[in-house]
Design an enzyme around this catalytic site. Structure first.
Site, PDB file in Angstrom:
ATOM      1  NE  ARG A  52     -29.429-116.010 -51.472  1.00  0.00           N
ATOM      2  CZ  ARG A  52     -30.190-115.330 -50.536  1.00  0.00           C
ATOM      3  NH1 ARG A  52     -31.239-116.069 -50.174  1.00  0.00           N
ATOM      4  NH2 ARG A  52     -29.921-114.040 -50.144  1.00  0.00           N
ATOM      5  CG  ASP A  54     -27.087-112.631 -52.456  1.00  0.00           C
ATOM      6  OD1 ASP A  54     -27.193-111.458 -52.577  1.00  0.00           O
ATOM      7  OD2 ASP A  54     -27.327-113.208 -51.600  1.00  0.00           O
ATOM      8  N   GLY A  71     -23.839-106.278 -54.980  1.00  0.00           N
ATOM      9  CA  GLY A  71     -22.907-105.602 -54.362  1.00  0.00           C
ATOM     10  C   GLY A  71     -21.485-105.970 -54.254  1.00  0.00           C
ATOM     11  CG  ASN A  87     -34.131-106.035 -50.723  1.00  0.00           C
ATOM     12  OD1 ASN A  87     -34.606-106.335 -51.750  1.00  0.00           O
ATOM     13  ND2 ASN A  87     -33.232-106.219 -50.049  1.00  0.00           N
ATOM     14  NE  ARG A 140     -30.398-104.430 -49.886  1.00  0.00           N
ATOM     15  CZ  ARG A 140     -29.573-105.536 -50.557  1.00  0.00           C
ATOM     16  NH1 ARG A 140     -28.735-104.525 -51.632  1.00  0.00           N
ATOM     17  NH2 ARG A 140     -29.320-106.381 -50.407  1.00  0.00           N
TER      18      ARG A 140
HETATM   19  C1  FPP Z   1     -28.804-108.751 -54.345  1.00  0.00           C
HETATM   20  O1  FPP Z   1     -27.741-108.226 -54.456  1.00  0.00           O
HETATM   21  C2  FPP Z   1     -29.639-107.631 -55.404  1.00  0.00           C
HETATM   22  C3  FPP Z   1     -30.509-106.877 -55.387  1.00  0.00           C
HETATM   23  C4  FPP Z   1     -31.212-106.662 -54.015  1.00  0.00           C
HETATM   24  C5  FPP Z   1     -31.122-105.924 -56.297  1.00  0.00           C
HETATM   25  C6  FPP Z   1     -31.599-106.635 -57.601  1.00  0.00           C
HETATM   26  C7  FPP Z   1     -31.865-105.480 -58.531  1.00  0.00           C
HETATM   27  C8  FPP Z   1     -31.557-105.370 -59.784  1.00  0.00           C
HETATM   28  C9  FPP Z   1     -30.723-106.272 -60.740  1.00  0.00           C
HETATM   29  C10 FPP Z   1     -32.211-104.095 -60.683  1.00  0.00           C
HETATM   30  C11 FPP Z   1     -33.402-104.740 -61.507  1.00  0.00           C
HETATM   31  C12 FPP Z   1     -33.822-103.674 -62.459  1.00  0.00           C
HETATM   32  C13 FPP Z   1     -34.540-104.093 -63.480  1.00  0.00           C
HETATM   33  C14 FPP Z   1     -34.796-102.871 -64.679  1.00  0.00           C
HETATM   34  C15 FPP Z   1     -35.579-105.364 -63.622  1.00  0.00           C
HETATM   35  P1  FPP Z   1     -27.149-107.624 -53.270  1.00  0.00           P
HETATM   36  O2  FPP Z   1     -27.112-106.246 -53.339  1.00  0.00           O
HETATM   37  O3  FPP Z   1     -27.626-108.223 -52.167  1.00  0.00           O
HETATM   38  O4  FPP Z   1     -25.474-108.008 -53.170  1.00  0.00           O
HETATM   39  P2  FPP Z   1     -24.526-108.250 -51.899  1.00  0.00           P
HETATM   40  O5  FPP Z   1     -24.985-109.532 -51.260  1.00  0.00           O
HETATM   41  O6  FPP Z   1     -23.090-108.545 -52.549  1.00  0.00           O
HETATM   42  O7  FPP Z   1     -24.490-107.133 -51.211  1.00  0.00           O
END
Ligand code: FPP
Length: 235
Positions: A182, A20, A23, A68, A71
């Protein structure tokens, strides 16, 4: 009065990660959220290596949840395009390092080009045995349980107990996670591995996923080792 020294819980064999904070990390750098996902993919490789170095045999990463899809479409497209573009080099490096890649989730609902690559690399790495990297893609803990029930009904299997039920989960041979980590300071499970985490230990890190480090992994494992796992019993 003498107290017995606390028993050290041994090395975790399976660590699951809720990645997590991509973003928020990107925003802090003044970049679009998607840049965080981009950098987050490299972190997966590092974490697999660090885990392998300390003898962990299974790692699971929550890449995309069944929730997700809420989004914005641009972000969803970015994540799947990233997967399609990056997975080949990811596979090549991981394969050289004897890592077995696996995927769990409702893969039949992800874009076809992504799904095809997942199946291809799962097949190509199936004999690798140093460590497993399991990517949860379009994964939900509740969907996994519902899918297991559906499979049982399809086979008209009425013999339900915990052991037979487990055989219908997405990766029944994988031992339950010993430790779930996490990142980003959020303290919730978000529908991750609901059946499998019944007796897992938890570590919540304040670091955002792209800044997660080897030191932080070692700290989490050290804390895990100091815990007294009783699995409902007494010692
Ligand atoms: C959570 O951060 C992250 C995700 C929902 C996506 C994770 C995906 C990847 C790392 C790409 C994977 C790709 C490969 C090739 C395996 P968030 O967006 O929820 O962050 P935030 O809480 O700050 O908004």
């Amino acid at each position: 009065m003498m107290f017995e020294k606390k028993q050290i819980t041994s090395n975790p064999q399976h660590i699951a990660f809720i990645m997590d904070g991509n973003g928020r990390w990107a925003k802090r750098q003044g970049k679009p959220r998607t840049y965080g996902h981009y950098m987050g993919t490299y972190k997966i490789e590092d974490v697999v290596r660090w885990c392998s170095n300390i003898g962990v045999k299974y790692t699971t990463f929550y890449v995309f949840s069944t929730e997700n899809w809420k989004r914005p479409p641009e972000e969803i497209n970015f994540i799947f395009n990233l997967l399609v573009e990056k997975i080949e080099e990811f596979y090549e490096r991981m394969n050289k390092e004897n890592v077995r890649l696996r995927f769990i989730g409702r893969l039949e609902e992800v874009p076809e080009n992504a799904m095809a690559k997942c199946f291809e690399y799962e097949e190509k790495t199936k004999n690798n045995e140093k460590i497993q990297a399991i990517l949860a893609l379009n994964y939900g803990g509740r969907s996994e349980i519902v899918d297991a029930v559906k499979k049982m009904l399809d086979q008209d299997n009425r013999h339900v107990d915990e052991q037979t039920f487990r055989n219908y989960l997405y990766a029944p041979d994988v031992p339950d996670p010993d430790l779930v980590i996490r990142t980003s300071g959020e303290m919730r499970i978000s529908n991750f591995l609901l059946w499998e985490i019944a007796y897992s230990e938890f570590y919540f890190s304040n670091l955002l996923w792209p800044e997660f480090s080897e030191e932080e992994l070692k700290r989490a494992v050290e804390i895990y080792q100091g815990r007294d796992r009783r699995f409902g019993g007494i010692k």
